[in-house]
Design a protein around this motif. Structure first.
Motif, PDB file in Angstrom:
ATOM      1  N   GLU B  73       0.845  -1.192   0.000  1.00  0.00           N
ATOM      2  CA  GLU B  73       0.000   0.000   0.000  1.00  0.00           C
ATOM      3  C   GLU B  73       0.881   1.243   0.000  1.00  0.00           C
ATOM      4  O   GLU B  73       1.892   1.294   0.696  1.00  0.00           O
ATOM      5  CB  GLU B  73      -0.871   0.015   1.264  1.00  0.00           C
ATOM      6  CG  GLU B  73      -1.937  -1.052   1.286  1.00  0.00           C
ATOM      7  CD  GLU B  73      -2.942  -0.881   0.167  1.00  0.00           C
ATOM      8  OE1 GLU B  73      -3.495   0.232   0.044  1.00  0.00           O
ATOM      9  OE2 GLU B  73      -3.167  -1.841  -0.596  1.00  0.00           O
ATOM     10  N   PRO B  74       0.518   2.220  -0.771  1.00  0.00           N
ATOM     11  CA  PRO B  74       1.362   3.421  -0.809  1.00  0.00           C
ATOM     12  C   PRO B  74       1.193   4.297   0.431  1.00  0.00           C
ATOM     13  O   PRO B  74       0.771   5.438   0.357  1.00  0.00           O
ATOM     14  CB  PRO B  74       0.885   4.138  -2.073  1.00  0.00           C
ATOM     15  CG  PRO B  74      -0.509   3.675  -2.277  1.00  0.00           C
ATOM     16  CD  PRO B  74      -0.617   2.315  -1.672  1.00  0.00           C
ATOM     17  N   GLU B  75       1.515   3.740   1.561  1.00  0.00           N
ATOM     18  CA  GLU B  75       1.468   4.527   2.799  1.00  0.00           C
ATOM     19  C   GLU B  75       2.836   5.155   3.014  1.00  0.00           C
ATOM     20  O   GLU B  75       3.854   4.466   2.983  1.00  0.00           O
ATOM     21  CB  GLU B  75       1.142   3.621   3.990  1.00  0.00           C
ATOM     22  CG  GLU B  75      -0.261   3.048   3.968  1.00  0.00           C
ATOM     23  CD  GLU B  75      -1.314   4.118   4.161  1.00  0.00           C
ATOM     24  OE1 GLU B  75      -1.085   5.037   4.974  1.00  0.00           O
ATOM     25  OE2 GLU B  75      -2.357   4.058   3.482  1.00  0.00           O
ATOM     26  N   PRO B  76       2.886   6.440   3.217  1.00  0.00           N
ATOM     27  CA  PRO B  76       4.196   7.079   3.377  1.00  0.00           C
ATOM     28  C   PRO B  76       4.792   6.841   4.760  1.00  0.00           C
ATOM     29  O   PRO B  76       5.008   7.760   5.524  1.00  0.00           O
ATOM     30  CB  PRO B  76       3.882   8.560   3.138  1.00  0.00           C
ATOM     31  CG  PRO B  76       2.451   8.707   3.542  1.00  0.00           C
ATOM     32  CD  PRO B  76       1.788   7.385   3.331  1.00  0.00           C
ATOM     33  N   THR B  77       5.045   5.589   5.025  1.00  0.00           N
ATOM     34  CA  THR B  77       5.645   5.289   6.323  1.00  0.00           C
ATOM     35  C   THR B  77       6.937   4.532   6.100  1.00  0.00           C
ATOM     36  O   THR B  77       7.188   4.013   5.020  1.00  0.00           O
ATOM     37  CB  THR B  77       4.723   4.388   7.162  1.00  0.00           C
ATOM     38  OG1 THR B  77       4.554   3.164   6.427  1.00  0.00           O
ATOM     39  CG2 THR B  77       3.391   5.037   7.399  1.00  0.00           C
TER      40      THR B  77
ATOM     41  N   ARG D 765       6.797   5.637  -5.653  1.00  0.00           N
ATOM     42  CA  ARG D 765       6.066   6.549  -4.782  1.00  0.00           C
ATOM     43  C   ARG D 765       6.830   7.850  -4.603  1.00  0.00           C
ATOM     44  O   ARG D 765       6.268   8.928  -4.669  1.00  0.00           O
ATOM     45  CB  ARG D 765       5.811   5.891  -3.429  1.00  0.00           C
ATOM     46  CG  ARG D 765       4.623   6.525  -2.713  1.00  0.00           C
ATOM     47  CD  ARG D 765       4.731   6.303  -1.229  1.00  0.00           C
ATOM     48  NE  ARG D 765       5.943   6.893  -0.718  1.00  0.00           N
ATOM     49  CZ  ARG D 765       6.668   6.371   0.263  1.00  0.00           C
ATOM     50  NH1 ARG D 765       6.323   5.236   0.801  1.00  0.00           N
ATOM     51  NH2 ARG D 765       7.737   6.998   0.694  1.00  0.00           N
ATOM     52  N   GLU D 766       8.136   7.714  -4.428  1.00  0.00           N
ATOM     53  CA  GLU D 766       8.948   8.922  -4.259  1.00  0.00           C
ATOM     54  C   GLU D 766       8.809   9.869  -5.430  1.00  0.00           C
ATOM     55  O   GLU D 766       8.777  11.077  -5.269  1.00  0.00           O
ATOM     56  CB  GLU D 766      10.434   8.538  -4.137  1.00  0.00           C
ATOM     57  CG  GLU D 766      10.869   8.246  -2.726  1.00  0.00           C
ATOM     58  CD  GLU D 766      12.338   7.822  -2.700  1.00  0.00           C
ATOM     59  OE1 GLU D 766      13.064   8.136  -3.660  1.00  0.00           O
ATOM     60  OE2 GLU D 766      12.726   7.156  -1.717  1.00  0.00           O
ATOM     61  N   ARG D 767       8.742   9.285  -6.649  1.00  0.00           N
ATOM     62  CA  ARG D 767       8.725  10.126  -7.845  1.00  0.00           C
ATOM     63  C   ARG D 767       7.322  10.351  -8.394  1.00  0.00           C
ATOM     64  O   ARG D 767       7.174  10.923  -9.469  1.00  0.00           O
ATOM     65  CB  ARG D 767       9.587   9.500  -8.954  1.00  0.00           C
ATOM     66  CG  ARG D 767      11.006   9.231  -8.545  1.00  0.00           C
ATOM     67  CD  ARG D 767      11.728  10.555  -8.255  1.00  0.00           C
ATOM     68  NE  ARG D 767      12.945  10.308  -7.497  1.00  0.00           N
ATOM     69  CZ  ARG D 767      14.115  10.072  -8.037  1.00  0.00           C
ATOM     70  NH1 ARG D 767      14.229  10.052  -9.333  1.00  0.00           N
ATOM     71  NH2 ARG D 767      15.176   9.851  -7.279  1.00  0.00           N
ATOM     72  N   GLY D 768       6.349   9.822  -7.701  1.00  0.00           N
ATOM     73  CA  GLY D 768       4.979   9.999  -8.171  1.00  0.00           C
ATOM     74  C   GLY D 768       4.709   9.294  -9.491  1.00  0.00           C
ATOM     75  O   GLY D 768       3.920   9.756 -10.305  1.00  0.00           O
ATOM     76  N   ILE D 769       5.377   8.187  -9.707  1.00  0.00           N
ATOM     77  CA  ILE D 769       5.173   7.432 -10.954  1.00  0.00           C
ATOM     78  C   ILE D 769       4.150   6.340 -10.704  1.00  0.00           C
ATOM     79  O   ILE D 769       4.238   5.619  -9.719  1.00  0.00           O
ATOM     80  CB  ILE D 769       6.512   6.820 -11.425  1.00  0.00           C
ATOM     81  CG1 ILE D 769       7.502   7.937 -11.759  1.00  0.00           C
ATOM     82  CG2 ILE D 769       6.289   5.917 -12.622  1.00  0.00           C
ATOM     83  CD1 ILE D 769       8.912   7.453 -11.995  1.00  0.00           C
ATOM     84  N   ASN D 851      18.342   8.923 -13.841  1.00  0.00           N
ATOM     85  CA  ASN D 851      17.301   9.462 -12.983  1.00  0.00           C
ATOM     86  C   ASN D 851      15.969   9.208 -13.680  1.00  0.00           C
ATOM     87  O   ASN D 851      15.921   9.022 -14.889  1.00  0.00           O
ATOM     88  CB  ASN D 851      17.511  10.952 -12.740  1.00  0.00           C
ATOM     89  CG  ASN D 851      16.762  11.421 -11.507  1.00  0.00           C
ATOM     90  OD1 ASN D 851      16.089  10.620 -10.839  1.00  0.00           O
ATOM     91  ND2 ASN D 851      16.865  12.691 -11.212  1.00  0.00           N
ATOM     92  N   VAL D 852      14.893   9.206 -12.904  1.00  0.00           N
ATOM     93  CA  VAL D 852      13.574   9.006 -13.504  1.00  0.00           C
ATOM     94  C   VAL D 852      12.604  10.049 -12.974  1.00  0.00           C
ATOM     95  O   VAL D 852      12.788  10.608 -11.893  1.00  0.00           O
ATOM     96  CB  VAL D 852      13.004   7.598 -13.203  1.00  0.00           C
ATOM     97  CG1 VAL D 852      13.883   6.520 -13.792  1.00  0.00           C
ATOM     98  CG2 VAL D 852      12.823   7.380 -11.706  1.00  0.00           C
ATOM     99  N   ARG D 853      11.594  10.306 -13.783  1.00  0.00           N
ATOM    100  CA  ARG D 853      10.510  11.171 -13.325  1.00  0.00           C
ATOM    101  C   ARG D 853       9.234  10.733 -14.016  1.00  0.00           C
ATOM    102  O   ARG D 853       9.261  10.013 -15.030  1.00  0.00           O
ATOM    103  CB  ARG D 853      10.826  12.637 -13.641  1.00  0.00           C
ATOM    104  CG  ARG D 853      10.950  12.955 -15.122  1.00  0.00           C
ATOM    105  CD  ARG D 853      11.011  14.468 -15.388  1.00  0.00           C
ATOM    106  NE  ARG D 853      10.856  14.733 -16.794  1.00  0.00           N
ATOM    107  CZ  ARG D 853      11.867  14.835 -17.668  1.00  0.00           C
ATOM    108  NH1 ARG D 853      13.113  14.676 -17.242  1.00  0.00           N
ATOM    109  NH2 ARG D 853      11.635  15.072 -18.943  1.00  0.00           N
TER     110      ARG D 853
END
Lengths: 368, 283, 188, 896
Positions: B73-77, D765-769, D851-853
């Motif tokens: 799950e994309p939970e930012p933890t 998740r970090e890059r919003g992909i 790098n990716v975006r």
């Protein structure tokens, strides 16, 4: 995938782009395949070079032979048990990864056909009843109506075929098992007797007309009901799970539409009143059976219950029934019942498509 | 009997698809298209490595990629990162799906034209010179196999390479399969071998291995037994297969027809009743 | 789960039961079905090797009157035993591919479109250009005065799907011409 | 494949693919066996069903991992740390196969006293010249050895690539040794010290592999090696395509030698090659630095001025290479026929000479600088398939002419019409002066000839039909161009035209197209006894007096008895003992041996190590070697044969030394004059690595790794945080290499229609992909777009405190298609810099920074290179080649 696509298939576009290209001594048509059939079946009676005869090339297996531990020589009884473990239980134990089944490809022609078929069947019944109670004029009108309603039916069915030119193949065999086959034969027979009946009426062979009317009505009992059975005898969860009540619901709407259409056209007062009773009873039947069915099949009914055509059909039926009970609205209830009958069929077909596309629903149905 | 082509020496032939040795290469898909001269489907974005997605009128073998890996799950933890770091990458299962050539074949039962027949090898094929594209077989297949081609208009599906069988050749997909995940042969022998395979896998600790469509007690059979059956290791729904299935016509047809005709007669009764009431009143 | 018992019972009934099988059986078989057979029976077969990866799968190539009909795995090959991967299975389409070239395409310097060119003419033109490149860039000695007899005026880059015989002639001819920049996929 | 060549003697896979089935463990690293070689993996799957364990070490979880018992995710490019860890573990736990190691490897040999290891010199070996960036390898020699040849090692560096010209001039049986392996300077102890810091903890820190997982791999390999069991290693371009690629293969070879797996059934190293005849195109090389049969291309140095010099430098006094002179003379006889005489050195002096590296990338840069008139591209697609494809396309535009031969149009032929640079407006067709000939080629069934597959197996293809229209085979093309060229020079008297005038070119023609006879060419390759006119039966019949001819000595025997041996098609009884060898199917070089060094399948006394693993053994009654395979050993040489101290040639190889191509007959744990960059593999980071070298913090990448410091070829600078991710490329089953053979085939195109990139969920998740949506991958060279596949099949790696994310890229797409059903996509090679392993000049595409975006790319892929000024002298091909590492080496540190 939706039912039919317009335009040439992609591989034909590819092929056509190279039309006219020639190369000395060689056919340079690209090998991009052809649809709808397995390519080139030819029996020559000759042997296939470098192939072992009688499926010898497939002998177990080249790979996992006795020099492997692939399979033990004797299986114990746990095999059936393992399958029962994996397939048993009422709940789906895992996330379903579909697609599971294919939805029907039928487009608008089919529900309209169901509607006119039902109307014709209902009319044929009305004609017998009229005859029985002495309204021969009304009976003749009902027979005309039955014929009139059934005439577009073959056209609708043909229009829906993937290969309309092959319509006659429907009569290639007589297959009791297949509702579609029986329905096609029934439609032919119904159309024949209905035509005969009207012809007899017109030519003045009254008795023959009536007899043909009875035969038409007998066929109509199937024509009006088989469409529901046809849907119920598929893997689409909504339809399949409605197998007990779907055909009766379709009979109700068939009877109601037959009665409604006749009521709009009939002149005899008692006949009109009788038809009013009949459509009320039939629509009432639908209004009673439908919720029973919906409750019976539980969440599988959701696509139906949420379908706009279904809601409209129910409201049309309810308002019609209410108006009729209140003796208001004149011919409006009959029109509403006709609309309801058509909408019901549209709703069932469309909801069926959604139901088949609901992988969870398909999986659930198979577990219970 | 159902068999349409009578040849005295013929016996039932089938496929045994063992997913535990499948490497997901899709050779079967292409070999099938090559032999049967079928076109590529319209291009679709791929899910997992699966761009074909399903069996269709022009794809008669289809490799399913069963993802058992769940994306956290994309939970930012911090737990999310931890979960991703620790994710167990042990299962990615491939299964080459195909027409099941059912003993109780829904499509065969449904076909009004006789285009669908049972051959001397007890396989079920569509006769492309007969099919008029009524489409009834499509919803009648409990496995989502047969389909009507959106351009051509005819229904089409695996024939178990009927033409090759006639000449003693094995079907194209089984021949091509590099790891013999697809095995072909006389049905009875095939089932025995498959059972032995399950037993072996159980001995090796793969308790979840089971046969889908063969080796069942009569009351548990899928569509009377599948001519093309599978060895699976996950519940059937992971592969898009129903846990139970039968020819819908055999399952629902008699009841639906009976209640329908009964309802028609009830309706007739009601009609007569309504007329009787109305005419009595009029008189 | 419900079982199809009513159907089974129906089918066991004396007359109705028979009716349940109407429309099935021999009456349904079509002409096309009765004449079914593999289209490669009786055809000429040629043994070949798959051109894709380096596994080296044996292939059987079936042809009718000089036209390609089918390519499948060679069951005799101890490497693949009749099997092929998706690429190997598609190799008939490689030969009969859409867009397969059958004529030379020529693009003149600064040109914006392809033009047609006759094979012999093209061969003559190419020979001329190789010779010119050799002559224009001939080095008898390097800058340190050592004998090098070579040209760096033209290069060759070959795929590793070429036959060894072909590679042999390429190496032989171009080396004799003094070319050094002869390379292939092995490094790419 | 110098990694294998310098370890065992021949640069080729040691075993055959069917032999996977005889393995007890299959260890796949640097290869997606099931994806890239589905049918080869058939035998691995069979092994699995016979109880073998499958281990897959790879950056991403692929279809190969899915059917393996164990998948070990590894940071791309860190393989040597992992392999070094295995070597340490095997040594420290005394798990090596002692009898094998003592007798069959150079473990007992003593190394020179002045040899200094990386552990002493912080990542460098002794002999490093910081000026030139090369090694003087004298100190790497064994005690008492002299450096080979007259040429300085710097020059060797600049010309040696791909050759097995190694250990020249060595006579090794006198090397002092210690069979107890205790001497501090013996190879075994050197190895032990060298890898002492490659602990499980270090492996975890460098590779991102948890310690327990590493140990499990080590234990599995050990448990499945020894007398009774064997482990087979399979690698592919996942190892070769690194700047330390040769060292990775060397490290794998060391593990297999220590475990005693080489030369044995179900053992060895399978180099899984990627193209139908890529082995063949090294054997009969279209490679700048080789002549057929791995004979080195002569250099302009004093070593190669005369035939005698060349033979002295290239030959060896002991071992198989003592026949060197026979091979080169027979080759010259094959090429120049009657004109080649002892008096004129058989025409040797006419061969062109190397003065530097002329490999593909060097040539590309030369072309870019306008120094190349034209190029032949046959069955190749550099505009997509070569590294830094944007540079390739720009280079094509600088040539005067280009001949492309293929089945259909492709990016390389249409670069002037339809390419990212044309679309961006950087190049205009009107301005491009390249004349392009796109010639239709014949397909594999439209011509006859043979391929050499990954197991050195020559297989003949019969011709099934004529090519359509003007399509012709390459054989036809080269032959007829050759005829025209010979005609042009027929009357020349110039010295430089001698080789063309005398080139033998008399192949029979047949058919309507005057196709030259491929069998005639094969006969020439096989060779003739010129005194009798008969075909040779093998290289054993070759002579050094000009009375034999042979186009490729290792292929000699392929037409023995006037039979086209590669055309043999009897698989034999596969179920018989040893039946999997199928010796009558095709023909394998050398001498139809299917398992190389198979003498090692027997113990020193000639008995099989075990009944289960028997392959070749000494038959005392018949006084010769016998077995299921053709013995890779002199057939009558007794196992107890001891050479006389003065013996030369094959006489110098003892009966117990299975590696007869090596001067001492032993497998090389330590390679004194093999690879240019290390005698023992050492962990170096990739050229572009986001992490420092944990083991050698001062060093980083391979100090000899080749790069080109040019503005068009920018590398990620050290400390540049903009590119924190590791990218690696991989193959998909459904496509073939740069795509012309698959992207335009609807049946394959539909299976993988789109370029995609696999990334882990954390990075996504970090890059919003989002899964299934577009993403951009960026390097200093280019940016490309791809569909994101967010999946746990790629895992973030924990390396100590650091977490590293990897981006895995299939690389088959290009921007051109020939038909509406073909597919296109961005070209991964646009992203990658040109670089090279010092030994092979093979680029590093398996590990680079990016790098990716989320989203689509802004312009065309390589638009960022549009304004780079290229101002180089095209004839200046020497200096820019010399390796310059972008990472600081010790010399710089000291200056600073």
């Amino acid at each position: 995938m939706s039912g039919k696509r317009k335009g040439p298939p992609p591989e034909d576009v590819t092929r056509r782009a190279e039309e006219g290209r020639t190369a000395e001594g060689r056919d340079v048509t690209p090998a991009v395949g052809r649809r709808g059939q397995a390519g080139g079946w030819v029996r020559t009676g000759e042997k296939v070079a470098l192939a072992k005869e009688r499926w010898g090339d497939a002998r177990w297996s080249f790979l996992y032979d006795k020099d492997t531990r692939y399979a033990s020589a004797s299986a114990n009884g746990s095999v059936a048990e393992a399958a029962r473990r994996a397939r048993g239980g009422g709940e789906v134990p895992v996330a379903v990864q579909g697609p599971m089944i294919h939805a029907t490809l039928w487009t608008w022609e089919v529900p309209v056909y169901f509607f006119v078929g039902g109307l014709a069947a209902g009319s044929s019944l009305v004609s017998v009843a009229c005859d029985q109670f002495g309204d021969h004029e009304g009976a003749e009108l009902a027979r005309k109506l039955a014929l009139g309603a059934v005439l577009p039916a073959p056209l609708l069915l043909i229009a829906d075929l993937g290969r309309p030119a092959r319509f006659l193949n429907m009569l290639r065999i007589f297959k009791v098992r297949s509702p579609m086959s029986m329905g096609a034969w029934c439609l032919v027979a119904f159309s024949t007797t209905a035509t005969g009946a009207v012809a007899a009426d017109v030519l003045g062979f009254k008795r023959a007309g009536r007899a043909a009317g009875v035969a038409t009505a007998l066929l109509g009992s199937y024509l009006g009901s088989y469409t529901g059975a046809l849907l119920a005898a598929t893997a689409t969860p909504l339809w399949a799970r409605s197998r007990v009540l779907l055909a009766p619901i379709f009979v109700c709407t068939a009877a109601a539409s037959g009665a409604g259409a006749n009521r709009l056209l009939q002149r005899s007062g008692p006949t009109r009143e009788a038809l009013g009773h009949l459509e009320l009873l039939a629509m009432g039947g639908k209004l009673i059976l439908s919720p029973i069915n919906d409750r019976h099949i539980g969440s599988l009914a959701e696509p139906l219950e949420h379908h706009r055509a279904y809601k409209l059909s129910n409201w049309a039926a309810r308002i019609g029934v209410a108006l009729r009970l209140l003796r208001r609205g004149g011919d409006v209830p009959s029109v509403l019942f006709l609309a309801s009958a058509l909408l019901t069929r549209i709703a069932w077909i469309e909801a069926g498509k959604q139901s088949a596309g609901d992988d969870e629903a398909v999986a659930r149905m198979a577990r219970r | 009997m159902e068999i349409a082509v009578q040849r005295p020496e013929a016996q039932r032939m089938g496929f045994f698809t063992d997913t535990t040795v499948c490497i997901g290469c899709k050779a079967c898909e292409v070999a099938c298209k090559q032999w049967n001269d079928l076109p590529a489907d319209d291009l679709r974005a791929s899910l997992s490595y699966d761009a074909t997605r399903e069996l269709s009128a022009s794809t008669w073998r289809h490799v399913r990629f069963v993802e058992t890996l769940r994306i956290p799950e994309p939970e930012p933890t911090l737990n999310f990162v931890e979960a991703a770091l620790g994710a167990q990458l042990d299962r990615w299962v491939f299964m080459s799906d195909v027409c099941k050539h059912c003993t109780h074949a829904g499509c065969l039962d449904a076909c009004p034209t006789g285009a669908l027949i049972r051959t001397e090898f007890e396989t079920v094929i569509v006769q492309s010179d007969v099919c008029n594209g009524c489409g009834y077989c499509v919803p009648s297949c409990p496995f989502g196999v047969i389909d009507r081609d959106p351009y051509d208009g005819r229904a089409a599906k695996c024939t178990l390479c009927y033409d090759r069988l006639e000449d003693g050749l094995e079907p194209a997909c089984a021949k091509a399969c590099p790891t013999d995940s697809i095995q072909f042969g006389p049905y009875e022998e095939l089932v025995e071998r498959a059972k032995g395979r399950v037993a072996t896998l159980h001995e090796r600790g793969l308790e979840g291995a089971y046969l889908y469509g063969a080796g069942d007690e009569p009351q548990d059979q899928l569509a009377g037994g599948l001519g093309a059956f599978f060895l699976l290791t996950e519940p059937p729904e992971r592969y898009g297969l129903p846990a139970h299935a039968d020819s819908p016509i055999q399952q629902n047809g008699p009841i639906a027809n009976a209640t329908g005709v009964a309802a028609a007669f009830v309706a007739a009764g009601l009609a007569f009743g309504a007329f009787a009431a109305a005419f009595r009143k009029a008189r | 789960m419900s079982r199809p018992k009513p159907f089974k019972r129906l089918r066991e009934l004396p007359v109705v039961g028979r009716a349940m099988d109407w429309g099935l059986g021999p009456a349904a078989a079509s002409d096309n079905t009765l004449k079914a057979g593999s289209r490669i029976a009786g055809l000429k077969v040629t043994e070949s090797v798959c051109p894709y990866c380096a596994v080296g799968c044996g292939q059987l190539v079936y042809t009718r009157d000089g036209e390609l009909v089918d390519i499948e795995g060679n069951p005799n090959s101890p490497i693949n035993q009749g099997t092929l991967c998706p690429k190997g299975s598609a190799s008939r389409q490689l030969i009969q591919q859409p867009g397969r070239l059958t004529k030379i395409r020529y693009r003149r310097p600064g040109g914006t479109e392809w033009e047609d060119l006759d094979l012999e003419t093209a061969m003559d033109m190419i020979a001329e250009r190789v010779i010119a490149a050799r002559e224009n860039h001939w080095q008898e000695h390097d800058e340190r005065g050592r004998r090098v007899n070579r040209t760096l005026g033209f290069a060759h880059l070959g795929g590793a799907t070429l036959d060894n015989e072909e590679n042999y002639l390429i190496k032989k001819l171009f080396t004799a011409m003094g070319a050094l920049q002869i390379e292939n996929q092995a490094r790419i | 494949m110098p990694g294998l060549g310098t370890s065992f003697g021949r640069g080729a896979a040691t075993n055959y693919q069917q032999d996977f089935q005889n393995a007890d463990c299959i260890w796949i690293q640097g290869s997606g066996l099931m994806e890239a070689h589905p049918v080869g993996s058939r035998w691995a799957m069979k092994a699995r069903e016979r109880g073998a364990k499958l281990i897959h070490v790879d950056p991403h979880f692929s279809r190969t991992s899915a059917v393996s018992d164990m998948h070990v995710p590894i940071r791309a490019g860190s393989d040597i740390a992992f392999l070094g860890g295995l070597i340490r573990h095997i040594i420290e736990t005394k798990s090596y196969f002692e009898e094998y190691v003592v007798n069959y490897t150079n473990a007992p040999h003593l190394v020179r006293e002045d040899f200094q290891d990386t552990e002493d010199l912080e990542g460098l070996f002794s002999g490093f010249d910081p000026e030139k960036g090369t090694y003087d390898r004298t100190t790497w020699l064994f005690e008492g050895m002299e450096p080979p040849g007259k040429t300085s090692s710097a020059e060797v560096q600049s010309t040696q690539a791909f050759t097995d010209r190694t250990q020249a001039g060595e006579t090794l049986q006198q090397v002092p040794n210690d069979p107890t392996l205790q001497h501090p300077r013996c190879v075994f102890q050197v190895l032990r010290r060298h890898y002492s810091r490659y602990t499980p903890e270090m492996v975890s820190k460098v590779c991102g592999i948890p310690e327990d997982q590493f140990l499990k791999v080590a234990e599995t390999l050990i448990a499945n090696s020894g007398r009774e069991r064997t482990t087979m290693l399979a690698y592919a371009v996942g190892w070769t395509q690194h700047t330390a690629g040769v060292q990775m293969i060397r490290a794998g070879s060391i593990v297999q030698l220590l475990l005693g797996n080489i030369g044995r059934p179900g053992g060895g190293i399978m180099a899984m090659r990627g193209h139908a005849s890529i082995q063949g195109s090294s054997d009969i090389p279209t490679l700048y630095d080789l002549l057929p049969g791995y004979l080195p291309m002569p250099r302009a140095t004093e070593d190669d001025q005369t035939l005698a010099d060349y033979v002295e430098a290239g030959g060896k006094k002991s071992g198989w290479w003592s026949h060197f002179d026979e091979y080169i003379i027979s080759l010259l006889k094959a090429w120049f026929g009657e004109a080649a005489t002892p008096e004129n050195d058989y025409g040797f002096g006419h061969l062109p000479k190397l003065t530097g590296n002329h490999s593909h990338y060097v040539t590309t840069l030369r072309a870019l600088d306008g120094g190349l008139d034209g190029m032949f591209v046959m069955g190749q697609n550099p505009a997509v398939g070569s590294q830094h494809a944007g540079l390739q396309r720009r280079a094509l535009a600088q040539m005067k002419w280009l001949v492309v031969r293929d089945l259909a149009d492709l990016e390389t032929a249409s670069f002037w019409k339809d390419s990212p640079e044309i679309r961006s407006g950087e190049m205009k067709p009107e301005d491009i002066q390249t004349e392009v000939f796109l010639m239709p080629a014949a397909g594999h069934v439209e011509k006859e000839g043979h391929f050499t597959n990954t197991q050195r197996l020559l297989q003949w293809r019969d011709k099934a039909l004529d090519p359509p229209g003007d399509a012709r085979s390459e054989l036809h093309f080269v032959y007829h161009i050759g005829k025209r060229i010979k005609a042009h020079y027929a009357d020349s008297t110039r010295e430089r035209d001698w080789p063309i005038r005398h080139l033998t070119w008399g192949y029979r023609e047949h058919g309507v197209h005057d196709e030259p006879s491929a069998e005639d060419v094969l006969r020439e390759i096989n060779g003739y006894d010129l005194t009798t006119g008969k075909l040779l039966n093998g290289f054993g019949e070759m002579r050094n007096d000009g009375t034999t001819s042979c186009g490729c000595w290792i292929y000699s025997g392929c037409f023995a008895d006037n039979v086209n041996q590669p055309r043999r098609r009897d698989p034999g009884d596969l179920n018989a003992p040893g039946g999997s060898v199928s010796p009558e199917w095709g023909w394998a070089w050398p001498a139809n041996r299917r398992v190389l060094y198979n003498r090692a399948s027997a113990d020193p006394s000639g008995k099989p190590w075990s009944e289960r693993k028997k392959l070749v053994w000494w038959d005392e009654e018949k006084e010769q070697w016998a077995g299921y395979d053709v013995p890779d050993f002199p057939p009558g040489k007794r196992p107890d044969y001891k050479p006389h101290p003065e013996a030369e040639g094959m006489e110098a190889i003892p009966g117990s030394a299975p590696f007869m191509m090596m001067p001492d007959g032993r497998g090389a744990l330590f390679s004194p004059s093999g690879p240019l960059d290390a005698p023992i593999p050492t962990h170096y980071e990739p050229l572009e690595s986001p992490v420092p070298n944990e083991l050698y913090p001062k060093l980083g990448a391979n100090p000899l790794g080749i790069t080109w410091m040019r503005p068009e070829n920018p590398l990620v600078a050290e400390g540049d945080d903009h590119y924190p991710l590791v990218a690696s490329t991989f193959r998909l089953t459904e496509h073939h290499t740069a795509g012309p053979m698959s992207r335009n085939l609807p049946w394959l195109a539909e299976l993988q229609p789109e370029m995609f990139a696999e990334i882990d969920p954390v990075l996504a998740r970090e890059r919003g992909i989002k899964d299934g949506e577009w993403m951009v991958i960026e390097t200093p060279r280019a940016e490309i777009e791809a569909r994101a596949k967010v999946t746990n099949r790629v895992q973030p790696l924990r390396m100590g405190e650091r977490i590293i994310h990897q981006v895995c890229l299939p690389w088959h797409w290009g921007t051109f298609k020939t038909n509406p059903q073909g597919v296109t996509g961005d070209t991964v090679n646009d992203l990658i810099a040109i670089s090279g392993d010092p030994n092979t000049t093979i680029h590093e595409s398996k590990a680079f920074r990016c790098n990716v975006r989320a989203g689509r790319r802004a312009g065309e892929t390589t638009v960022r290179l549009a304004d780079v000024d290229t101002d180089q002298d095209p004839n200046d091909d020497q200096p820019d080649f010399a390796s310059k590492t972008p990472h600081s080496v010790l010399g710089d540190e000291e200056q600073a």
